[in-house]
Design a protein around this motif. Structure first.
Motif, PDB file in Angstrom:
ATOM      1  N   PRO A 100      23.605  11.205 -18.569  1.00  0.00           N
ATOM      2  CA  PRO A 100      24.400  11.738 -19.691  1.00  0.00           C
ATOM      3  C   PRO A 100      25.881  11.860 -19.373  1.00  0.00           C
ATOM      4  O   PRO A 100      26.714  11.856 -20.278  1.00  0.00           O
ATOM      5  N   THR A 125      31.011  25.869 -17.648  1.00  0.00           N
ATOM      6  CA  THR A 125      31.352  26.343 -19.005  1.00  0.00           C
ATOM      7  C   THR A 125      30.143  26.790 -19.819  1.00  0.00           C
ATOM      8  O   THR A 125      30.318  27.354 -20.905  1.00  0.00           O
ATOM      9  N   ASN A 126      28.918  26.536 -19.351  1.00  0.00           N
ATOM     10  CA  ASN A 126      27.729  26.946 -20.098  1.00  0.00           C
ATOM     11  C   ASN A 126      27.060  28.135 -19.420  1.00  0.00           C
ATOM     12  O   ASN A 126      27.175  28.328 -18.213  1.00  0.00           O
ATOM     13  N   GLN A 147      24.282   8.683 -28.552  1.00  0.00           N
ATOM     14  CA  GLN A 147      25.225   9.286 -27.611  1.00  0.00           C
ATOM     15  C   GLN A 147      25.727   8.235 -26.632  1.00  0.00           C
ATOM     16  O   GLN A 147      25.201   7.127 -26.561  1.00  0.00           O
ATOM     17  N   ARG A 175      19.433  20.827 -17.807  1.00  0.00           N
ATOM     18  CA  ARG A 175      20.892  20.760 -17.714  1.00  0.00           C
ATOM     19  C   ARG A 175      21.501  20.535 -19.100  1.00  0.00           C
ATOM     20  O   ARG A 175      21.048  19.678 -19.867  1.00  0.00           O
ATOM     21  N   CYS A 176      22.503  21.307 -19.448  1.00  0.00           N
ATOM     22  CA  CYS A 176      23.212  21.181 -20.720  1.00  0.00           C
ATOM     23  C   CYS A 176      24.577  20.562 -20.451  1.00  0.00           C
ATOM     24  O   CYS A 176      25.330  21.052 -19.590  1.00  0.00           O
ATOM     25  N   TYR A 177      24.909  19.480 -21.187  1.00  0.00           N
ATOM     26  CA  TYR A 177      26.194  18.807 -21.013  1.00  0.00           C
ATOM     27  C   TYR A 177      27.173  19.110 -22.143  1.00  0.00           C
ATOM     28  O   TYR A 177      28.227  18.492 -22.222  1.00  0.00           O
ATOM     29  N   ASP A 178      26.818  20.052 -23.039  1.00  0.00           N
ATOM     30  CA  ASP A 178      27.778  20.517 -24.026  1.00  0.00           C
ATOM     31  C   ASP A 178      28.745  21.491 -23.367  1.00  0.00           C
ATOM     32  O   ASP A 178      28.661  21.765 -22.166  1.00  0.00           O
ATOM     33  N   ARG A 179      29.615  22.068 -24.174  1.00  0.00           N
ATOM     34  CA  ARG A 179      30.585  23.034 -23.664  1.00  0.00           C
ATOM     35  C   ARG A 179      30.398  24.364 -24.378  1.00  0.00           C
ATOM     36  O   ARG A 179      30.158  24.407 -25.584  1.00  0.00           O
ATOM     37  N   GLU A 180      30.502  25.445 -23.590  1.00  0.00           N
ATOM     38  CA  GLU A 180      30.440  26.809 -24.114  1.00  0.00           C
ATOM     39  C   GLU A 180      29.151  27.058 -24.887  1.00  0.00           C
ATOM     40  O   GLU A 180      29.147  27.660 -25.966  1.00  0.00           O
ATOM     41  N   ASP A 181      28.051  26.566 -24.336  1.00  0.00           N
ATOM     42  CA  ASP A 181      26.738  26.760 -24.954  1.00  0.00           C
ATOM     43  C   ASP A 181      25.947  27.777 -24.131  1.00  0.00           C
ATOM     44  O   ASP A 181      26.299  28.077 -22.986  1.00  0.00           O
TER      45      ASP A 181
END
Length: 495
Positions: A161, A321-322, A140, A358-364
């Protein structure tokens, strides 16, 4: 030079210029030049180069190149394209080489010049850079916070991240802790995480989180010109240095924490280096920086983004967004959110109700399965299709316990299995896992038995699985059957 010396020596001994030219095979003009200069002066142009075929077209070329400043750099005129347009659109009859030479000379004249700077101690520069890393086996892009003290060239590097506002602030907090002091000032780019708006008079309207951070540490923030990274050349140079020296080959670490520990160690080791043009190590010059810098405040700044939200009917709260889960008891209520670089904390009123990575993806969607167990206990038919439980990696003994409970009590067994899972609201997974394994060994398949075994495991006492420990259960009185009872059945008295 040897011929030059011989001609000058011969003439100084009485040889005429005509005779020297004949004897040494050079022109009399060359002899005169040799006598006029002690070393060859080189070629000296007395008039600019004449380009009769190009002179009428230079204004057209300049206009095209000036217009290129407004377009993307990959769509600007090359020398070949300028030559083709002049030939096709303006009847240019010259060659390609004079076009290329003119554009090269024009670019050389237009290059920016810089003033050497002296850096007083106590001041810093900060920036972010990017590099590819492998964290936990996943390749990544990492975003690196850099802080440089130009006077001593001491540095601090930390990876994240994403280059978010809370990452900027968290990087400062760790950098100040690393140096043990707060700089007099820090020079920045006009990053939108720091600067919300550049006003007409050139002053900056700071972002909310960054403004609170400045108030906490009380240092001056300075900014370079928009689009001019060379205004903080020390930090820009440190970005490249760190990427070449700390991240080659591609770093591979199990977690961000271990990677950042490695980067911090590299920054400490670098303080023993002596850089070009210096007689002292970086660490020795760092002492002068630290003397000027100010003390740390009593407590570090809470580097988090603050937001509010409302719990949905599925016990989810949306942040960046999450969606993050909360206990179902807080459904449809207003909550506060704290977004840190590594976790998201959710609270209601004065109570902290959920904590997630913490989640750095989108729409998860990020679930904690324990949050949904009270609702699943009431709606037991949702157990098979519950999304929060779908990827819950429990030890295999839990699946064995569920299979035995369902085999003995069917639907009631599923509900009792959920009650066992709800013990995670009180016990750690390791303690409950040990209790489940012990219950399977003893054949005590039930919620009460597992709870008793979990308590015994935590309290370090032997289990006692008999009815005496449950005085609230009704006792069964079983009478002794006599032979007379069977005789009454034969005689028909029982009827």
């Amino acid at each position: 030079m040897d011929l030059y010396r011989k001609v000058r020596l011969a003439c100084s001994e009485g040889m005429s210029q005509r005779e020297a030219a004949r004897q040494f095979g050079v022109s009399r003009d060359s002899v005169r030049k040799m006598l006029a200069f002690s070393v060859p002066p080189g070629y000296r142009r007395t008039a600019p180069v004449k380009r009769p075929k190009l002179d009428g077209f230079t204004e057209i070329i300049d206009g095209w190149l000036e217009g290129d400043r407004e377009v993307h750099r990959k769509q600007r005129h090359t020398a070949k394209r300028v030559f083709e347009r002049l030939r096709d659109e303006h009847g240019f009859t010259g060659g390609y080489t004079i076009i290329k030479d003119y554009m090269r000379e024009r670019e050389r004249r237009g290059r920016e010049m810089f003033v050497p700077l002296a850096h007083p101690p106590g001041h810093a520069q900060a920036d972010f850079g990017e590099a590819v890393v492998v964290i936990g086996g996943v390749e990544q892009k990492a975003h690196f916070f850099f802080m440089d003290l130009p006077h001593s060239d001491a540095c601090f590097v930390r990876a994240y991240p994403a280059a978010t506002a809370e990452a900027w602030v968290d990087g400062h907090v760790h950098a100040f802790a690393f140096f043990g002091r707060v700089p007099v000032s820090v020079l920045y780019d006009n990053d939108r995480c720091l600067v919300a708006k550049i006003l007409a008079d050139g002053t900056r309207q700071r972002a909310t989180l960054f403004s609170g951070f400045l108030s906490h540490y009380l240092f001056r923030d300075r900014y370079g010109r928009p689009g001019k990274g060379n205004d903080k050349g020390s930090a820009e140079g440190l970005v490249g240095y760190s990427r070449r020296n700390f991240m080659v080959p591609v770093p591979r670490f199990v977690s961000w924490a271990s990677f950042n520990a490695y980067l911090e160690e590299q920054c400490r080791k670098r303080q023993a280096d002596v850089l070009r043009g210096q007689s002292e190590t970086i660490g020795e010059r760092l002492v002068r920086d630290l003397v000027v810098m100010s003390d740390l405040p009593p407590a570090p700044f809470d580097a988090c983004d603050q937001a509010t939200g409302r719990v949905s009917s599925q016990a989810l709260v949306r942040y960046k967004t999450n969606d993050y889960s909360v206990p179902v008891a807080y459904g449809h209520r207003d909550v506060w959110i704290r977004g840190y670089v590594d976790e998201v904390v959710i609270g209601c009123g004065g109570e902290l109700i959920a904590r997630h990575p913490r989640c750095y993806d989108r729409e998860d969607m990020v679930f904690d399965p324990v949050h949904y167990l009270p609702l699943i206990e009431r709606k037991i038919n949702a157990l098979e299709q519950a999304a929060p439980l779908a990827e819950w990696n429990l030890p295999p003994e839990f699946a064995t316990l569920r299979r035995l409970m369902e085999a003995r009590m069917i639907k009631a067994g599923r509900r009792e299995y959920v009650q066992v899972l709800r013990l995670l609201e009180t016990f750690d997974i390791d303690d409950l896992h040990a209790a489940v394994k012990k219950a399977l060994q003893l054949g005590a398949v039930g919620f009460d038995a597992v709870k008793h075994l979990a308590l015994c495991h935590v309290e370090k006492r032997p289990p006692k699985l008999d009815l005496d420990v449950y005085p609230y259960l009704p006792r069964a009185n079983v009478g002794t059957t006599s032979a007379a009872s069977y005789m009454s059945l034969l005689s028909g008295d029982a009827a």
